[in-house]
Design a protein around this motif. Structure first.
Motif, PDB file in Angstrom:
ATOM      1  N   TYR A  27      52.189  72.461  68.228  1.00 32.26           N
ATOM      2  CA  TYR A  27      50.856  72.990  68.525  1.00 32.26           C
ATOM      3  C   TYR A  27      50.116  72.012  69.434  1.00 32.26           C
ATOM      4  N   SER A  28      49.437  72.555  70.442  1.00 35.51           N
ATOM      5  CA  SER A  28      48.576  71.742  71.294  1.00 35.51           C
ATOM      6  C   SER A  28      47.107  71.900  70.907  1.00 35.51           C
ATOM      7  N   GLY A  29      46.827  72.859  70.033  1.00 31.86           N
ATOM      8  CA  GLY A  29      45.475  73.135  69.559  1.00 31.86           C
ATOM      9  C   GLY A  29      45.529  74.306  68.607  1.00 31.86           C
ATOM     10  N   PRO A  30      44.383  74.695  68.035  1.00 27.03           N
ATOM     11  CA  PRO A  30      44.367  75.826  67.111  1.00 27.03           C
ATOM     12  C   PRO A  30      44.980  77.083  67.735  1.00 27.03           C
ATOM     13  N   GLU A  31      45.985  77.647  67.060  1.00 28.57           N
ATOM     14  CA  GLU A  31      46.656  78.888  67.458  1.00 28.57           C
ATOM     15  C   GLU A  31      47.398  78.775  68.788  1.00 28.57           C
ATOM     16  N   LYS A  32      47.567  77.563  69.310  1.00 24.66           N
ATOM     17  CA  LYS A  32      48.290  77.358  70.569  1.00 24.66           C
ATOM     18  C   LYS A  32      49.589  76.602  70.285  1.00 24.66           C
ATOM     19  N   PHE A  33      50.701  77.318  70.326  1.00 26.37           N
ATOM     20  CA  PHE A  33      51.977  76.700  69.975  1.00 26.37           C
ATOM     21  C   PHE A  33      53.071  77.138  70.940  1.00 26.37           C
ATOM     22  N   ALA A  34      54.131  76.340  70.975  1.00 29.44           N
ATOM     23  CA  ALA A  34      55.287  76.627  71.816  1.00 29.44           C
ATOM     24  C   ALA A  34      56.486  75.867  71.270  1.00 29.44           C
ATOM     25  N   VAL A  35      57.672  76.362  71.561  1.00 29.45           N
ATOM     26  CA  VAL A  35      58.889  75.626  71.248  1.00 29.45           C
ATOM     27  C   VAL A  35      59.154  74.692  72.426  1.00 29.45           C
ATOM     28  N   VAL A  36      59.245  73.396  72.141  1.00 32.10           N
ATOM     29  CA  VAL A  36      59.347  72.394  73.198  1.00 32.10           C
ATOM     30  C   VAL A  36      60.577  71.509  72.982  1.00 32.10           C
ATOM     31  N   GLN A  37      61.004  70.861  74.050  1.00 29.31           N
ATOM     32  CA  GLN A  37      62.038  69.836  73.981  1.00 29.31           C
ATOM     33  C   GLN A  37      61.343  68.480  74.037  1.00 29.31           C
ATOM     34  N   ILE A  38      61.497  67.681  72.996  1.00 32.68           N
ATOM     35  CA  ILE A  38      60.852  66.375  72.946  1.00 32.68           C
ATOM     36  C   ILE A  38      61.862  65.327  72.465  1.00 32.68           C
ATOM     37  N   ASP A  39      61.462  64.072  72.544  1.00 37.43           N
ATOM     38  CA  ASP A  39      62.341  62.997  72.090  1.00 37.43           C
ATOM     39  C   ASP A  39      62.549  63.058  70.577  1.00 37.43           C
ATOM     40  N   VAL A  40      63.771  62.761  70.151  1.00 32.62           N
ATOM     41  CA  VAL A  40      64.031  62.580  68.729  1.00 32.62           C
ATOM     42  C   VAL A  40      63.236  61.361  68.256  1.00 32.62           C
ATOM     43  N   PRO A  41      62.586  61.435  67.085  1.00 32.61           N
ATOM     44  CA  PRO A  41      61.751  60.307  66.631  1.00 32.61           C
ATOM     45  C   PRO A  41      62.539  59.008  66.490  1.00 32.61           C
ATOM     46  N   GLN A  42      61.880  57.908  66.832  1.00 26.31           N
ATOM     47  CA  GLN A  42      62.421  56.584  66.573  1.00 26.31           C
ATOM     48  C   GLN A  42      62.094  56.205  65.128  1.00 26.31           C
ATOM     49  N   LEU A  62      49.244  78.281  57.420  1.00 29.31           N
ATOM     50  CA  LEU A  62      48.321  79.226  58.058  1.00 29.31           C
ATOM     51  C   LEU A  62      46.985  78.545  58.345  1.00 29.31           C
ATOM     52  N   HIS A  63      46.594  77.621  57.478  1.00 28.14           N
ATOM     53  CA  HIS A  63      45.361  76.861  57.718  1.00 28.14           C
ATOM     54  C   HIS A  63      45.552  75.886  58.882  1.00 28.14           C
ATOM     55  N   TYR A  64      46.691  75.197  58.907  1.00 33.27           N
ATOM     56  CA  TYR A  64      46.977  74.311  60.036  1.00 33.27           C
ATOM     57  C   TYR A  64      47.005  75.096  61.341  1.00 33.27           C
ATOM     58  N   HIS A  65      47.535  76.307  61.303  1.00 30.97           N
ATOM     59  CA  HIS A  65      47.592  77.172  62.484  1.00 30.97           C
ATOM     60  C   HIS A  65      46.203  77.362  63.090  1.00 30.97           C
ATOM     61  N   LYS A  66      45.202  77.417  62.215  1.00 32.92           N
ATOM     62  CA  LYS A  66      43.817  77.617  62.682  1.00 32.92           C
ATOM     63  C   LYS A  66      43.092  76.299  62.950  1.00 32.92           C
ATOM     64  N   GLY A  67      43.797  75.175  62.770  1.00 33.87           N
ATOM     65  CA  GLY A  67      43.184  73.879  63.040  1.00 33.87           C
ATOM     66  C   GLY A  67      42.418  73.300  61.872  1.00 33.87           C
ATOM     67  N   GLU A  68      42.683  73.815  60.674  1.00 36.25           N
ATOM     68  CA  GLU A  68      41.951  73.361  59.491  1.00 36.25           C
ATOM     69  C   GLU A  68      42.696  72.226  58.794  1.00 36.25           C
TER      70      GLU A  68
END
Length: 361
Positions: A27-42, A62-68
Protein backbone atom coordinates in the motif's frame (compact mmCIF):
# COMPACT_ATOMS: atom_id res chain seq x y z
CA UNK A 1 23.21 -24.94 7.58
CA UNK A 2 21.94 -23.63 10.91
CA UNK A 3 25.21 -24.41 12.73
CA UNK A 4 27.37 -23.26 9.80
CA UNK A 5 25.69 -19.87 9.70
CA UNK A 6 26.04 -19.43 13.45
CA UNK A 7 29.72 -20.28 13.39
CA UNK A 8 30.53 -18.11 10.39
CA UNK A 9 28.67 -15.11 11.81
CA UNK A 10 26.73 -14.54 8.59
CA UNK A 11 23.47 -12.68 8.99
CA UNK A 12 21.96 -13.35 5.60
CA UNK A 13 20.99 -16.34 3.48
CA UNK A 14 23.64 -18.37 1.74
CA UNK A 15 24.23 -17.31 -1.85
CA UNK A 16 21.63 -18.64 -4.23
CA UNK A 17 19.23 -19.97 -1.55
CA UNK A 18 17.01 -16.88 -1.50
CA UNK A 19 16.29 -14.56 -4.44
CA UNK A 20 17.22 -10.88 -4.30
CA UNK A 21 13.71 -9.74 -5.27
CA UNK A 22 10.24 -10.80 -4.18
CA UNK A 23 6.57 -10.10 -4.89
CA UNK A 24 4.60 -8.22 -2.28
CA UNK A 25 1.22 -6.57 -1.87
CA UNK A 26 2.13 -3.01 -0.94
CA UNK A 27 0.00 0.00 0.00
CA UNK A 28 1.18 3.52 -0.80
CA UNK A 29 -1.75 5.08 1.07
CA UNK A 30 -5.32 4.37 2.17
CA UNK A 31 -7.01 2.06 -0.38
CA UNK A 32 -4.03 2.45 -2.76
CA UNK A 33 -2.31 -0.89 -3.32
CA UNK A 34 -0.40 -2.80 -5.97
CA UNK A 35 1.59 -5.99 -6.36
CA UNK A 36 5.22 -4.87 -6.58
CA UNK A 37 8.69 -6.35 -6.99
CA UNK A 38 10.90 -5.25 -4.10
CA UNK A 39 14.08 -6.37 -2.36
CA UNK A 40 13.93 -9.38 -0.09
CA UNK A 41 14.34 -8.07 3.50
CA UNK A 42 17.79 -8.03 5.05
CA UNK A 43 18.10 -9.69 8.46
CA UNK A 44 20.21 -8.86 11.49
CA UNK A 45 22.07 -11.12 13.90
CA UNK A 46 18.95 -11.81 15.98
CA UNK A 47 16.49 -12.09 13.08
CA UNK A 48 14.90 -14.78 10.98
CA UNK A 49 13.86 -14.60 7.32
CA UNK A 50 10.62 -16.51 6.74
CA UNK A 51 9.47 -17.69 3.31
CA UNK A 52 5.74 -17.14 3.65
CA UNK A 53 3.49 -20.08 2.75
CA UNK A 54 0.16 -18.54 3.76
CA UNK A 55 -1.16 -15.56 5.69
CA UNK A 56 -4.65 -15.21 7.10
CA UNK A 57 -6.90 -12.28 6.23
CA UNK A 58 -8.34 -10.60 9.32
CA UNK A 59 -10.95 -7.92 9.88
CA UNK A 60 -8.08 -5.74 11.09
CA UNK A 61 -6.71 -5.82 7.53
CA UNK A 62 -9.88 -4.02 6.41
CA UNK A 63 -9.04 -1.25 8.87
CA UNK A 64 -5.45 -1.06 7.62
CA UNK A 65 -6.87 -0.88 4.08
CA UNK A 66 -8.58 2.37 5.09
CA UNK A 67 -5.45 3.73 6.79
CA UNK A 68 -6.66 3.13 10.34
CA UNK A 69 -4.92 1.77 13.44
CA UNK A 70 -1.13 1.62 13.17
CA UNK A 71 -0.99 1.88 9.37
CA UNK A 72 2.29 3.36 8.14
CA UNK A 73 3.11 3.82 4.44
CA UNK A 74 4.39 2.10 2.45
CA UNK A 75 2.62 -0.85 4.07
CA UNK A 76 2.79 -4.59 3.40
CA UNK A 77 -0.15 -6.01 5.39
CA UNK A 78 -0.51 -9.48 6.83
CA UNK A 79 -0.15 -10.44 10.49
CA UNK A 80 -1.31 -14.08 10.57
CA UNK A 81 1.64 -15.58 8.73
CA UNK A 82 3.07 -19.08 8.53
CA UNK A 83 5.98 -20.32 6.49
CA UNK A 84 9.45 -21.84 6.43
CA UNK A 85 12.66 -20.42 7.87
CA UNK A 86 14.83 -19.42 4.89
CA UNK A 87 17.76 -17.80 6.75
CA UNK A 88 18.83 -16.99 10.30
CA UNK A 89 21.09 -14.48 11.99
CA UNK A 90 24.27 -15.62 13.73
CA UNK A 91 22.78 -15.33 17.24
CA UNK A 92 19.64 -17.37 16.50
CA UNK A 93 19.29 -20.72 18.24
CA UNK A 94 15.55 -21.33 18.69
CA UNK A 95 14.89 -22.30 15.05
CA UNK A 96 16.85 -23.72 12.13
CA UNK A 97 16.73 -23.14 8.39
CA UNK A 98 13.97 -25.34 7.00
CA UNK A 99 11.77 -25.21 10.12
CA UNK A 100 8.10 -24.54 9.54
CA UNK A 101 6.92 -21.71 11.79
CA UNK A 102 4.04 -19.51 12.82
CA UNK A 103 4.80 -15.88 13.55
CA UNK A 104 3.84 -13.50 16.34
CA UNK A 105 3.34 -10.05 14.77
CA UNK A 106 3.60 -7.94 17.93
CA UNK A 107 6.96 -6.68 19.19
CA UNK A 108 6.92 -4.41 22.27
CA UNK A 109 9.77 -1.96 22.85
CA UNK A 110 10.32 -3.32 26.42
CA UNK A 111 11.48 0.08 27.70
CA UNK A 112 8.44 2.42 27.70
CA UNK A 113 6.23 3.29 30.71
CA UNK A 114 3.91 0.30 30.19
CA UNK A 115 6.55 -2.24 29.18
CA UNK A 116 8.58 -1.56 32.31
CA UNK A 117 5.44 -2.19 34.36
CA UNK A 118 4.96 -5.67 32.84
CA UNK A 119 2.24 -4.53 30.41
CA UNK A 120 4.00 -5.02 27.03
CA UNK A 121 0.67 -5.36 25.21
CA UNK A 122 0.03 -1.70 26.02
CA UNK A 123 3.44 -0.61 24.69
CA UNK A 124 3.65 3.01 23.55
CA UNK A 125 5.98 2.06 20.68
CA UNK A 126 4.56 -1.25 19.54
CA UNK A 127 6.02 -2.72 16.36
CA UNK A 128 3.23 -4.48 14.47
CA UNK A 129 4.29 -6.67 11.55
CA UNK A 130 1.71 -6.07 8.83
CA UNK A 131 0.77 -2.73 10.40
CA UNK A 132 3.65 -0.31 10.82
CA UNK A 133 6.39 -2.60 9.46
CA UNK A 134 6.22 -5.05 6.52
CA UNK A 135 4.10 -8.16 7.09
CA UNK A 136 3.13 -11.47 5.56
CA UNK A 137 1.42 -10.50 2.30
CA UNK A 138 4.79 -10.99 0.63
CA UNK A 139 6.96 -13.92 -0.40
CA UNK A 140 9.40 -13.24 2.44
CA UNK A 141 9.24 -11.42 5.76
CA UNK A 142 11.81 -10.58 8.45
CA UNK A 143 11.00 -11.29 12.09
CA UNK A 144 12.97 -11.15 15.33
CA UNK A 145 13.79 -14.77 16.15
CA UNK A 146 11.83 -14.70 19.39
CA UNK A 147 8.64 -14.03 17.43
CA UNK A 148 8.76 -17.24 15.37
CA UNK A 149 7.58 -20.58 16.71
CA UNK A 150 8.03 -24.07 15.26
CA UNK A 151 4.78 -25.76 14.20
CA UNK A 152 5.99 -29.15 12.97
CA UNK A 153 3.68 -30.61 10.33
CA UNK A 154 0.67 -28.39 11.08
CA UNK A 155 -0.91 -27.62 7.65
CA UNK A 156 -0.44 -24.08 6.35
CA UNK A 157 -4.15 -23.24 6.35
CA UNK A 158 -4.39 -24.28 9.99
CA UNK A 159 -1.12 -22.61 10.95
CA UNK A 160 -2.48 -19.18 9.94
CA UNK A 161 -5.01 -19.58 12.78
CA UNK A 162 -2.30 -19.82 15.43
CA UNK A 163 -2.03 -16.03 15.79
CA UNK A 164 -5.80 -15.39 16.13
CA UNK A 165 -5.95 -18.33 18.54
CA UNK A 166 -3.20 -16.61 20.56
CA UNK A 167 -5.40 -13.50 20.71
CA UNK A 168 -8.30 -15.66 21.91
CA UNK A 169 -6.04 -17.22 24.55
CA UNK A 170 -5.24 -13.77 25.92
CA UNK A 171 -8.99 -13.12 25.98
CA UNK A 172 -9.53 -16.21 28.10
CA UNK A 173 -6.90 -14.97 30.55
CA UNK A 174 -8.70 -11.62 30.77
CA UNK A 175 -12.10 -13.25 31.39
CA UNK A 176 -11.00 -15.39 34.35
CA UNK A 177 -13.92 -17.75 33.80
CA UNK A 178 -15.19 -19.34 36.99
CA UNK A 179 -15.81 -23.09 36.94
CA UNK A 180 -19.42 -23.87 36.08
CA UNK A 181 -20.12 -20.59 34.26
CA UNK A 182 -22.82 -19.99 31.68
CA UNK A 183 -21.40 -18.07 28.73
CA UNK A 184 -23.03 -16.30 25.78
CA UNK A 185 -20.93 -15.59 22.69
CA UNK A 186 -22.22 -13.17 20.08
CA UNK A 187 -20.59 -14.00 16.75
CA UNK A 188 -18.97 -17.13 15.37
CA UNK A 189 -16.54 -15.89 12.79
CA UNK A 190 -13.06 -17.44 12.82
CA UNK A 191 -12.24 -15.70 16.09
CA UNK A 192 -15.55 -16.76 17.61
CA UNK A 193 -14.94 -20.37 16.61
CA UNK A 194 -11.55 -20.29 18.36
CA UNK A 195 -12.90 -18.44 21.39
CA UNK A 196 -15.78 -20.89 21.76
CA UNK A 197 -13.45 -23.87 21.99
CA UNK A 198 -11.19 -22.19 24.54
CA UNK A 199 -14.16 -21.03 26.62
CA UNK A 200 -15.42 -24.62 26.84
CA UNK A 201 -11.98 -25.85 27.90
CA UNK A 202 -11.47 -23.20 30.55
CA UNK A 203 -14.35 -23.23 32.99
CA UNK A 204 -17.61 -22.82 31.07
CA UNK A 205 -20.24 -25.44 31.88
CA UNK A 206 -22.57 -24.19 29.15
CA UNK A 207 -21.93 -22.08 26.05
CA UNK A 208 -24.52 -20.48 23.80
CA UNK A 209 -23.50 -19.04 20.43
CA UNK A 210 -25.77 -16.37 18.95
CA UNK A 211 -24.98 -15.32 15.39
CA UNK A 212 -26.54 -14.53 12.06
CA UNK A 213 -27.17 -17.66 10.03
CA UNK A 214 -24.85 -18.72 7.24
CA UNK A 215 -21.65 -20.68 6.62
CA UNK A 216 -19.95 -19.58 9.85
CA UNK A 217 -22.78 -20.73 12.12
CA UNK A 218 -23.14 -23.89 10.02
CA UNK A 219 -19.45 -24.66 10.60
CA UNK A 220 -19.78 -24.01 14.33
CA UNK A 221 -22.61 -26.54 14.50
CA UNK A 222 -20.64 -29.06 12.45
CA UNK A 223 -17.65 -28.66 14.75
CA UNK A 224 -19.89 -29.13 17.81
CA UNK A 225 -18.17 -26.36 19.76
CA UNK A 226 -21.15 -25.08 21.79
CA UNK A 227 -24.18 -26.34 23.69
CA UNK A 228 -26.81 -24.11 22.06
CA UNK A 229 -26.86 -22.22 18.76
CA UNK A 230 -29.16 -19.26 18.11
CA UNK A 231 -29.53 -18.06 14.50
CA UNK A 232 -30.31 -14.34 14.60
CA UNK A 233 -32.42 -13.13 11.68
CA UNK A 234 -31.23 -10.15 9.62
CA UNK A 235 -34.81 -8.98 9.13
CA UNK A 236 -36.36 -9.61 12.55
CA UNK A 237 -33.58 -10.08 15.10
CA UNK A 238 -35.82 -8.98 17.97
CA UNK A 239 -37.71 -12.29 17.84
CA UNK A 240 -34.64 -14.44 18.54
CA UNK A 241 -33.11 -11.91 20.95
CA UNK A 242 -36.29 -11.79 23.05
CA UNK A 243 -36.51 -15.59 23.04
CA UNK A 244 -32.88 -15.77 24.20
CA UNK A 245 -33.66 -13.44 27.11
CA UNK A 246 -36.80 -15.39 28.05
CA UNK A 247 -34.95 -18.71 28.04
CA UNK A 248 -32.27 -17.27 30.33
CA UNK A 249 -34.10 -15.04 32.84
CA UNK A 250 -31.01 -14.64 35.04
CA UNK A 251 -28.75 -13.92 32.08
CA UNK A 252 -25.20 -15.22 31.67
CA UNK A 253 -22.11 -15.10 33.86
CA UNK A 254 -20.08 -13.93 30.88
CA UNK A 255 -21.27 -12.34 27.62
CA UNK A 256 -18.67 -11.99 24.86
CA UNK A 257 -19.27 -9.58 21.98
CA UNK A 258 -17.17 -10.82 19.05
CA UNK A 259 -19.08 -9.47 16.05
CA UNK A 260 -17.67 -5.95 15.97
CA UNK A 261 -21.21 -4.62 15.47
CA UNK A 262 -21.94 -1.61 17.75
CA UNK A 263 -25.66 -2.43 17.88
CA UNK A 264 -24.90 -5.91 19.22
CA UNK A 265 -22.44 -4.56 21.78
CA UNK A 266 -25.02 -2.09 23.03
CA UNK A 267 -27.69 -4.73 23.69
CA UNK A 268 -25.21 -7.34 24.95
CA UNK A 269 -25.22 -5.65 28.36
CA UNK A 270 -28.85 -6.75 28.81
CA UNK A 271 -27.82 -10.42 28.83
CA UNK A 272 -25.22 -10.13 31.60
CA UNK A 273 -26.48 -11.47 34.92
CA UNK A 274 -25.97 -9.58 38.16
CA UNK A 275 -22.30 -9.67 39.10
CA UNK A 276 -21.39 -10.90 35.61
CA UNK A 277 -18.93 -9.76 32.96
CA UNK A 278 -19.26 -8.23 29.52
CA UNK A 279 -16.27 -8.82 27.26
CA UNK A 280 -15.59 -6.33 24.47
CA UNK A 281 -13.73 -8.54 22.01
CA UNK A 282 -14.79 -7.38 18.54
CA UNK A 283 -13.00 -4.67 16.59
CA UNK A 284 -14.98 -1.45 16.08
CA UNK A 285 -14.37 1.72 14.12
CA UNK A 286 -12.61 4.27 16.31
CA UNK A 287 -15.44 6.76 15.81
CA UNK A 288 -18.17 4.43 17.14
CA UNK A 289 -20.08 5.47 20.25
CA UNK A 290 -22.70 3.46 22.13
CA UNK A 291 -25.05 4.15 25.07
CA UNK A 292 -25.19 2.10 28.27
CA UNK A 293 -26.99 2.79 31.52
CA UNK A 294 -24.34 3.46 34.16
CA UNK A 295 -26.99 2.84 36.83
CA UNK A 296 -27.55 -0.69 35.51
CA UNK A 297 -23.81 -1.37 35.54
CA UNK A 298 -23.47 0.08 39.05
CA UNK A 299 -26.54 -1.53 40.61
CA UNK A 300 -25.72 -4.98 39.26
CA UNK A 301 -21.94 -4.71 39.77
CA UNK A 302 -21.28 -5.66 36.16
CA UNK A 303 -17.66 -5.82 35.03
CA UNK A 304 -16.89 -4.58 31.51
CA UNK A 305 -13.52 -5.65 30.16
CA UNK A 306 -11.72 -5.73 26.84
CA UNK A 307 -9.20 -7.97 25.13
CA UNK A 308 -6.94 -6.30 22.57
CA UNK A 309 -4.72 -9.00 21.04
CA UNK A 310 -2.07 -11.51 22.00
CA UNK A 311 1.36 -11.01 23.49
CA UNK A 312 3.53 -14.10 23.66
CA UNK A 313 0.65 -16.59 23.71
CA UNK A 314 1.63 -18.75 20.71
CA UNK A 315 3.41 -21.38 22.86
CA UNK A 316 0.18 -21.78 24.86
CA UNK A 317 -1.81 -22.28 21.66
CA UNK A 318 0.67 -24.87 20.43
CA UNK A 319 0.08 -26.90 23.61
CA UNK A 320 -3.63 -27.10 22.79
CA UNK A 321 -2.84 -28.04 19.20
CA UNK A 322 -0.30 -30.72 20.16
CA UNK A 323 -2.84 -32.20 22.56
CA UNK A 324 -5.43 -32.36 19.77
CA UNK A 325 -7.78 -30.09 21.72
CA UNK A 326 -8.13 -27.13 19.33
CA UNK A 327 -10.02 -27.81 16.10
CA UNK A 328 -8.67 -25.76 13.18
CA UNK A 329 -9.45 -27.79 10.08
CA UNK A 330 -11.94 -26.23 7.68
CA UNK A 331 -12.00 -22.74 9.23
CA UNK A 332 -9.99 -21.29 6.33
CA UNK A 333 -12.24 -22.15 3.40
CA UNK A 334 -11.00 -19.82 0.64
CA UNK A 335 -7.52 -18.85 -0.53
CA UNK A 336 -6.35 -16.06 -2.83
CA UNK A 337 -3.11 -14.97 -4.49
CA UNK A 338 -1.88 -11.47 -3.73
CA UNK A 339 -2.83 -10.55 -7.30
CA UNK A 340 -6.45 -11.32 -6.30
CA UNK A 341 -6.48 -8.95 -3.32
CA UNK A 342 -9.35 -6.82 -4.65
CA UNK A 343 -11.54 -9.92 -5.02
CA UNK A 344 -10.46 -11.13 -1.59
CA UNK A 345 -11.42 -7.81 0.01
CA UNK A 346 -14.88 -7.96 -1.57
CA UNK A 347 -15.51 -11.53 -0.42
CA UNK A 348 -14.38 -10.76 3.13
CA UNK A 349 -16.46 -7.56 3.29
CA UNK A 350 -19.56 -9.45 2.15
CA UNK A 351 -18.85 -12.20 4.70
CA UNK A 352 -19.12 -14.89 2.03
CA UNK A 353 -16.31 -16.94 3.60
CA UNK A 354 -15.62 -18.28 7.04
CA UNK A 355 -11.95 -17.33 6.78
CA UNK A 356 -9.82 -16.27 3.81
CA UNK A 357 -6.07 -16.53 3.44
CA UNK A 358 -3.40 -15.35 1.03
CA UNK A 359 -1.45 -18.34 -0.26
CA UNK A 360 1.96 -18.59 -1.94
CA UNK A 361 3.59 -21.45 -3.85
Amino acid sequence: MHDTMKESGRTGPSKGSVPEKMKALQYSGPEKFAVVQIDVPQIGDDDVLVKISACGVCGTDLHYHKGEFLAKWPLIPGHEAAGTVAAIGKNVSNVSVGDRVATDPMQPCLSCFHCTRRKPLLCDSLTAFGGNVPGGFAEYCRYPARLVHPIGDLPDLEAVLVEPAACATHGIERMQIEVGSKVLLFGCGPTGILLAQLVKMNGAAHLTIASKGGPKLDLARKMNIADDYIAISDTSPRVQMDALASANPYGFDIVIEATGAPTVLEVALNYVRKGGKLVVYGVYDESVKIAWSPFKIWENEITILASFCSMGHIPHVMEYIKAGKLKLEGVVNKTFRIEEWEECLDVVRRQEVVKAAIAFD
